[in-house]
Design a protein around this motif. Structure first.
Motif, PDB file in Angstrom:
ATOM      1  N   TYR A  74       1.478  -1.828  -2.809  1.00 40.25           N
ATOM      2  CA  TYR A  74       2.544  -2.918  -3.547  1.00 40.25           C
ATOM      3  C   TYR A  74       2.818  -3.149  -5.016  1.00 40.25           C
ATOM      4  O   TYR A  74       2.337  -2.526  -5.984  1.00 40.25           O
TER       5      TYR A  74
ATOM      6  N   ASN B  59     -10.073  -6.369   4.881  1.00 42.32           N
ATOM      7  CA  ASN B  59      -9.212  -5.779   6.113  1.00 42.32           C
ATOM      8  C   ASN B  59     -10.962  -4.706   6.443  1.00 42.32           C
ATOM      9  O   ASN B  59     -10.588  -3.367   5.833  1.00 42.32           O
TER      10      ASN B  59
ATOM     11  N   PRO C 261      -3.902  -0.014   5.169  1.00 44.48           N
ATOM     12  CA  PRO C 261      -3.623  -1.549   5.841  1.00 44.48           C
ATOM     13  C   PRO C 261      -3.447  -1.680   7.159  1.00 44.48           C
ATOM     14  O   PRO C 261      -2.491  -1.417   7.861  1.00 44.48           O
ATOM     15  N   ASN C 262      -3.354  -3.323   7.677  1.00 43.36           N
ATOM     16  CA  ASN C 262      -3.452  -3.751   8.716  1.00 43.36           C
ATOM     17  C   ASN C 262      -2.774  -4.246   9.328  1.00 43.36           C
ATOM     18  O   ASN C 262      -2.709  -5.643  10.374  1.00 43.36           O
ATOM     19  N   HIS C 263      -1.092  -4.055   8.949  1.00 49.52           N
ATOM     20  CA  HIS C 263      -0.136  -4.533   9.535  1.00 49.52           C
ATOM     21  C   HIS C 263       1.138  -4.187   9.291  1.00 49.52           C
ATOM     22  O   HIS C 263       0.798  -2.282   9.655  1.00 49.52           O
TER      23      HIS C 263
ATOM     24  N   SER D 274      -5.166  -6.468   2.254  1.00 52.89           N
ATOM     25  CA  SER D 274      -5.333  -4.783   3.312  1.00 52.89           C
ATOM     26  C   SER D 274      -6.045  -3.850   3.325  1.00 52.89           C
ATOM     27  O   SER D 274      -6.300  -2.757   3.916  1.00 52.89           O
TER      28      SER D 274
ATOM     29  N   ALA E 294      -4.515  -1.703   0.566  1.00 55.35           N
ATOM     30  CA  ALA E 294      -3.680  -0.617   0.101  1.00 55.35           C
ATOM     31  C   ALA E 294      -3.952  -0.865  -1.140  1.00 55.35           C
ATOM     32  O   ALA E 294      -4.063  -2.000  -1.566  1.00 55.35           O
TER      33      ALA E 294
END
Length: 297
Positions: free
Chosen positions: A204, A85, A106-108, A167, A169
């Motif tokens: 995560y 990301n 993160p990009n989600h 992402s 993270a």
């Protein structure tokens, strides 16, 4: 005269004559050639399939032939970093090193975003949320070799970041605190991305869930997960080289093969190990690192 009778003596005594050869015309000692095994990764263990016969130990070779995976520093495919990301992770190359700097955002979507964020969603997997939200002044920096090598011995992971996901993270292991393995109560706080919030921010622990909200994270596929602190990439449960779950993984989920990023060239990398941990949960990385770990600051 003494040297010249050795072949005759060898024949008379039934000894293998090839062992008795002169190292040089000026050397009175006999040269006894032995087999040496290539040690490409420098761990002191040799590759039984690559040998040399010599009186003295050649550079890069050892007498041991027990190395099951003599991988010697294949460069990490540069194209793999295109999957990260770019809004969160900056990747820079400096000679023999790669540095990743991430803000950890993160990009989600996630219920751990502030409700005012466009990426906020109501919980779809998590039954309870840990305190805190995604954001704040976080930063993670990891510098690794461009050609990481397998170490002579593996290293257990500790608390805190052990890798950086695509992402942005961080990746954590299978513990929630000192001598505290993940438990069902903790698992109830994971969002569909397999993450939750903690004192060190959003991170995560387990593989993402197979839900409609998951539009970008790996679930039982070959997608890139991220990079571990020893410099080796980690992919999903399946391998691009076969399209299926690999069967030749070492104890850390690693093996040497090509991936979608390497243009057919084989290199060592990890996979999420295809084993359930708690019910339907699969840990991203709960084993030892096979390379030399670097700090994530």
């Amino acid at each position: 005269m003494i040297r010249s009778i050795f072949p005759l003596l060898a024949v008379l005594l039934g000894l293998p004559a090839l062992l008795f050869t002169s190292c040089s015309e000026d050397d009175d000692e006999l040269c006894i050639e032995i087999t040496w095994y290539e040690d490409a990764d420098g761990d002191g263990l040799g590759n039984a399939d690559v040998t040399l016969s010599a009186c003295e130990q050649p550079d890069g070779y050892v007498a041991d032939d027990s190395d099951p995976n003599d991988t010697g520093g294949t460069s990490t495919p540069v194209s793999a970093f295109d999957d990260f990301n770019s809004a969160a992770v900056t990747v820079s190359f400096d000679g023999a090193e790669i540095t990743l700097e991430s803000n950890g955002l993160p990009n989600h979507t996630s219920p751990y975003w502030e409700e005012t964020s466009p990426l906020y969603i109501e919980p779809v997997v998590a039954e309870a949320l840990t305190p805190g939200r995604i954001g704040g002044d976080r930063s993670y920096t990891l510098t690794v070799p461009t050609a990481p090598e397998l170490a002579a011995s593996s290293t257990a992971t500790g608390l805190g970041p052990i890798g950086i996901a695509v992402s942005g993270a961080p990746i954590f292991n299978d513990t929630e605190g000192p001598n505290r393995p993940l438990e069902e109560q903790t698992a109830e706080t994971f969002d569909y991305a397999g993450a939750h919030n903690g004192p060190s921010g959003y991170h995560y622990h387990v593989e993402a869930s197979d839900v409609p909200e998951n539009t970008m994270l790996s679930h039982d596929d070959e997608k890139l997960i991220g990079i571990m602190s020893d410099g080796f990439l980690i992919y999903g449960r399946k391998c691009n080289s076969t399209g299926d779950h690999p069967t030749n993984l070492d104890v850390s989920g690693g093996h040497t093969s090509s991936t979608q990023h390497s243009e057919g060239e084989a290199f060592y990398h990890y996979h999420i190990i295809n084993e359930y941990y708690l019910g339907t949960l699969i840990v991203l990385f709960g084993v030892d690192l096979q390379g030399t770990p670097n700090g994530i600051f």
